[in-house]
Structures are given as C-alpha cells and as structure tokens.
Design an enzyme around this catalytic site. Structure first.
Site, PDB file in Angstrom:
ATOM      1  N   HIS A 179       0.814  -1.212   0.000  1.00 36.45           N
ATOM      2  CA  HIS A 179       0.000   0.000   0.000  1.00 36.45           C
ATOM      3  C   HIS A 179       0.850   1.266   0.000  1.00 36.45           C
ATOM      4  O   HIS A 179       0.313   2.382   0.013  1.00 36.45           O
ATOM      5  CB  HIS A 179      -0.941   0.000   1.208  1.00 36.45           C
ATOM      6  CG  HIS A 179      -2.247   0.663   0.947  1.00 36.45           C
ATOM      7  ND1 HIS A 179      -2.603   1.867   1.510  1.00 36.45           N
ATOM      8  CD2 HIS A 179      -3.287   0.303   0.156  1.00 36.45           C
ATOM      9  CE1 HIS A 179      -3.810   2.218   1.088  1.00 36.45           C
ATOM     10  NE2 HIS A 179      -4.247   1.293   0.267  1.00 36.45           N
ATOM     11  N   LYS A 181       3.029   4.283  -1.383  1.00 40.71           N
ATOM     12  CA  LYS A 181       3.072   5.058  -2.633  1.00 40.71           C
ATOM     13  C   LYS A 181       4.287   5.984  -2.590  1.00 40.71           C
ATOM     14  O   LYS A 181       4.288   6.992  -1.881  1.00 40.71           O
ATOM     15  CB  LYS A 181       1.811   5.890  -2.826  1.00 40.71           C
ATOM     16  CG  LYS A 181       0.527   5.062  -2.953  1.00 40.71           C
ATOM     17  CD  LYS A 181      -0.214   4.996  -1.641  1.00 40.71           C
ATOM     18  CE  LYS A 181      -1.541   4.284  -1.785  1.00 40.71           C
ATOM     19  NZ  LYS A 181      -2.286   4.227  -0.516  1.00 40.71           N
ATOM     20  N   ASP A 186      16.930   9.365  -8.645  1.00 41.20           N
ATOM     21  CA  ASP A 186      18.365   9.614  -8.480  1.00 41.20           C
ATOM     22  C   ASP A 186      18.845   9.460  -7.044  1.00 41.20           C
ATOM     23  O   ASP A 186      19.901   9.988  -6.677  1.00 41.20           O
ATOM     24  CB  ASP A 186      18.733  11.008  -9.008  1.00 41.20           C
ATOM     25  CG  ASP A 186      18.469  11.133 -10.503  1.00 41.20           C
ATOM     26  OD1 ASP A 186      18.467  10.094 -11.185  1.00 41.20           O
ATOM     27  OD2 ASP A 186      18.247  12.263 -10.983  1.00 41.20           O
TER      28      ASP A 186
END
Length: 240
Positions: A179, A181, A186
């Site tokens: 779940h 996100k 870089d």
C-alpha cells in the site's frame, strides 16, 4: 566591474578546492583553520591569492563558510504536496505536477511503488519507460491486483530494456497488500504520498504527500530491497 570579476575568480577557486576535498567534513575544515594548518592540508597555498586580492586567512574563512552552506543544502529537505479542489488556496504544488517534474528530471534512477496503476497514468508510466530506454535504471514495485495485471500485459512483448524492472507483491500472512506510494529519483528526492497512481489519487481525491530530499530517503530503497531479498516480491521476467 573589476570587483565583480574578482568575486567570480574567488568563487571559482573556492569551488575547486571544495570539490577536491568534498569528503572532508566542515568540522575537520574548522579544526584545521583553528590550528592554522588549513593552508597546508587543503591546498590553499597552491592557489594564486595575489590575483584574488585576498589573504590566506580570508580565503580559508570563506572556504569554511561555503563548506558549511554546502553541507546545509545537502541535509534533508521537506516540501508538502497536495491534491485538493482548485478553489482551495493552500499554496502547495499539485501531485501530478510534482510527479511529472521528478520523472522528467531523472538522470540515473527511478523507483516507483504503488497499490494501483490505472489507465489514467499510462502517459506517466510511458515516460518512465522512455527514461529506461534512455539508460535510467527503473525499479517498479506494485501490488497484485487486476490493474497491475493490466499494466503488465500492456507492456509485455514490447522492446523492454534490462534496466526496466517490475516487481509484484506476492502477499503474505499478516501483510495482505503493498500500500506504499513512493516515487524516488536519483536517490536524491522521494515523493511519499497517500495518492495512488490513478485518476482518483491524482485528481479526484483529497491527498497529501511530502517531497523529501537527503540521504535518509535511501532507507526506503533499502526496505524494498530487503523485501525482495526475503522473497516478498516476484520479479516479472519479460523474456524466457
């Protein structure tokens, strides 16, 4: 005009010395300055100070100030980002704008984690793939669900480079889904948000996220690598 030129010359010399000794901490530089050994230890004597109209002591003090400023700039930074109705004046950048900017600016690596990847973000994911084709190393971590299956089938069979990796969460007892996100580029900036990669997450829901910079964000990557190491993810094999 002469003073401006001299200032540029001083700045150039300071940047050259700092680049040469970038591994040295500000504390070490301060201690050398305090002991009067900075000229010998940090190559200041090799600089032609007569052209700059500054003394060794002045140059050394400027060197320390720039080092302190440089270190401060490299410390963690946080910016809040939001998906909110247009009439709400919160003076925060929009989720979609930050995501596009990060992917566009990626030079070396892109890491994406998400629960849902809907058709609405196909354009964004296409930009990620284009970055991989240009040589950027891409790692995508997704939950196992119909939207993930659709995304994988949509790109399967295309000319995918070896540096484009997709991992799907297997699920485990007690931890039913991925779940998190996150978008990291870089290994310098990470966008951590409540927003899924979907129309609702990016446009229709009220979502808040943070754009974080600094070395501490590498913890996120390390967590995911440990999960892969412990067999919580299946790596998608594009070619038999």
């Amino acid at each position: 005009m002469r003073n401006v030129t001299r200032s540029h010359m001083v700045l150039h010399q300071i940047q050259s010395v700092l680049k040469k000794y970038e591994e040295v901490s500000a504390q070490e530089l301060y201690e050398s300055l305090d002991k009067g050994t900075v000229q010998r230890e940090f190559g200041v004597r090799s600089v032609d100070l007569s052209r700059l109209s500054v003394s060794e002591e002045q140059f050394s003090e400027l060197l320390l100030l720039f080092k302190l400023y440089s270190d401060q700039q490299q410390q963690s930074s946080i910016e809040f980002v939001a998906t909110v109705p247009s009439e709400v004046d919160v003076r925060l950048r929009k989720t979609i704008a930050v995501i596009r900017e990060m992917i566009h600016g990626a030079q070396n690596t892109i890491l994406v984690t998400g629960y849902a990847v809907s058709e609405y973000v196909d354009e964004i994911m296409e930009r990620v793939l284009e970055k991989a084709l240009a040589g950027v190393n891409v790692d995508i971590f997704l939950d196992r669900n119909p939207q993930t299956d659709r995304y994988i089938e949509n790109i399967r069979g295309r000319n995918l480079p070896s540096n484009f990796n997709v991992y799907v969460y297997k699920g485990s007892q007690g931890y039913s889904s991925l779940h998190a996100k996150v978008i990291m580029v870089d290994e310098e900036k990470a966008f951590v948000s409540s927003a899924n990669l979907s129309y609702n997450g990016i446009v229709n829901n009220i979502e808040i996220g943070t754009l974080v910079g600094g070395e501490k964000i590498l913890v996120i990557k390390n967590v995911l690598l440990e999960l892969v190491k412990n067999n919580y993810f299946e790596k998608i094999i594009w070619y038999a």
